[in-house]
Design a protein around this motif. Structure first.
Motif, PDB file in Angstrom:
ATOM      1  N   GLY A   8       0.799  -1.219   0.000  1.00 54.48           N
ATOM      2  CA  GLY A   8       0.000   0.000   0.000  1.00 54.48           C
ATOM      3  C   GLY A   8       0.832   1.271   0.000  1.00 54.48           C
ATOM      4  O   GLY A   8       1.985   1.297  -0.410  1.00 54.48           O
ATOM      5  N   ASP A  23     -11.307   8.809   1.519  1.00 53.11           N
ATOM      6  CA  ASP A  23     -11.548   8.657   2.961  1.00 53.11           C
ATOM      7  C   ASP A  23     -10.529   9.494   3.730  1.00 53.11           C
ATOM      8  O   ASP A  23      -9.322   9.238   3.637  1.00 53.11           O
ATOM      9  CB  ASP A  23     -11.414   7.179   3.329  1.00 53.11           C
ATOM     10  N   LEU A  26      -8.003   7.463   5.785  1.00 51.72           N
ATOM     11  CA  LEU A  26      -6.973   6.789   4.992  1.00 51.72           C
ATOM     12  C   LEU A  26      -5.954   7.791   4.460  1.00 51.72           C
ATOM     13  O   LEU A  26      -4.754   7.495   4.394  1.00 51.72           O
ATOM     14  CB  LEU A  26      -7.617   6.034   3.827  1.00 51.72           C
ATOM     15  N   ASP A  31      -2.967   3.923   3.350  1.00 47.65           N
ATOM     16  CA  ASP A  31      -3.897   2.890   2.885  1.00 47.65           C
ATOM     17  C   ASP A  31      -3.121   1.601   2.630  1.00 47.65           C
ATOM     18  O   ASP A  31      -2.392   1.487   1.648  1.00 47.65           O
ATOM     19  CB  ASP A  31      -4.596   3.367   1.605  1.00 47.65           C
ATOM     20  N   ARG A  33      -4.618  -1.463   2.433  1.00 50.33           N
ATOM     21  CA  ARG A  33      -5.564  -2.499   2.026  1.00 50.33           C
ATOM     22  C   ARG A  33      -5.092  -3.220   0.758  1.00 50.33           C
ATOM     23  O   ARG A  33      -4.292  -2.690  -0.023  1.00 50.33           O
ATOM     24  CB  ARG A  33      -6.948  -1.886   1.771  1.00 50.33           C
ATOM     25  N   ARG A  40      -6.636   3.483  -4.205  1.00 55.28           N
ATOM     26  CA  ARG A  40      -5.951   3.941  -2.996  1.00 55.28           C
ATOM     27  C   ARG A  40      -6.649   5.173  -2.405  1.00 55.28           C
ATOM     28  O   ARG A  40      -6.982   6.111  -3.141  1.00 55.28           O
ATOM     29  CB  ARG A  40      -4.490   4.284  -3.301  1.00 55.28           C
ATOM     30  N   TYR A  41      -6.881   5.120  -1.130  1.00 56.17           N
ATOM     31  CA  TYR A  41      -7.517   6.173  -0.326  1.00 56.17           C
ATOM     32  C   TYR A  41      -9.027   6.263  -0.536  1.00 56.17           C
ATOM     33  O   TYR A  41      -9.689   7.072   0.105  1.00 56.17           O
ATOM     34  CB  TYR A  41      -6.887   7.553  -0.581  1.00 56.17           C
ATOM     35  N   HIS A  44     -14.608   2.655   1.255  1.00 57.14           N
ATOM     36  CA  HIS A  44     -15.064   1.314   0.896  1.00 57.14           C
ATOM     37  C   HIS A  44     -16.311   1.357   0.024  1.00 57.14           C
ATOM     38  O   HIS A  44     -16.399   0.690  -1.016  1.00 57.14           O
ATOM     39  CB  HIS A  44     -15.334   0.498   2.165  1.00 57.14           C
TER      40      HIS A  44
END
Length: 205
Positions: A8, A23, A26, A31, A33, A40-41, A44
């Motif tokens: 990430g 987000d 994030l 980030d 994930r 990225r960022y 969800h």
């Protein structure tokens, strides 16, 4: 000593971007994930909405009678092909470890029995009449590579070992197998699912 590769990105550097998909937490913390770089960022729900705008008309059904650990692997592959939904047939709870959180970006539908899955596939507002195509190495099955897989369909997978149940085989329009050239009788269920989804994508995506 092997160094662990950092996954990430870290906190956002530079001027704070103005984008409702992003987000703030994030952006501030980074980030880490397991998502593509383009996400990225992203929040969800923003990722899910973007995936929903271009999901494939392919559904994946997996039988779950013994908490097969391969279910998570199949779900993870289903995410990679951005299927419309994955369906759990049998027990509602399944081993999510192998999914690596990818189930959170997909739509999950549970069916207590194979008959319930078939009813959903046939119903208006459900599958709208899409066929169920079984993947299993059984007598009478057809080679996957020689079959024109429907664009809108359910690819159904059984459990490691027993394969598709008799009840689910009875609901299938066709049952396909993956041609093999070695000594083993069957492939790992997770590997077979990946090959079948790739063949669907080769024909349609």
């Amino acid at each position: 000593m092997v160094e662990e590769r950092e996954v990430g990105v870290g906190p956002w550097a530079g001027s704070w971007p103005v984008d409702p998909r992003l987000d703030p937490e994030l952006l501030a913390e980074g980030d880490r994930r397991n998502v593509q770089d383009r996400y990225r960022y992203w929040r969800h729900e923003a990722i899910v909405a973007d995936l929903d705008s271009r999901r494939a008309p392919l559904h994946i059904a997996i039988e779950n009678w013994e908490h097969d650990f391969n279910i998570g692997s199949i779900v993870r592959t289903a995410n990679a092909f951005n299927v419309a939904a994955f369906h759990i047939v049998g027990r509602r709870r399944w081993n999510r470890r192998g999914a690596m959180v990818t189930d959170r970006y997909q739509h999950e539908i549970h069916h207590p029995t194979a008959g319930d899955l078939a009813a959903w596939a046939a119903a208006p507002g459900g599958g709208n009449g899409i066929p169920i195509i079984g993947i299993d190495n059984v007598p009478g099955s057809v080679p996957l590579e020689s079959y024109a897989v429907p664009r809108a369909c359910v690819l159904a997978f059984g459990q490691e070992g027993p394969g598709l149940s008799e009840a689910l085989r009875a609901e299938c329009t066709a049952i396909l197998h993956i041609t093999q050239h070695g000594s083993t009788r069957s492939l790992n269920a997770g590997a077979a699912a990946a090959i079948a989804m790739y063949e669907w994508a080769r024909q349609h995506a």
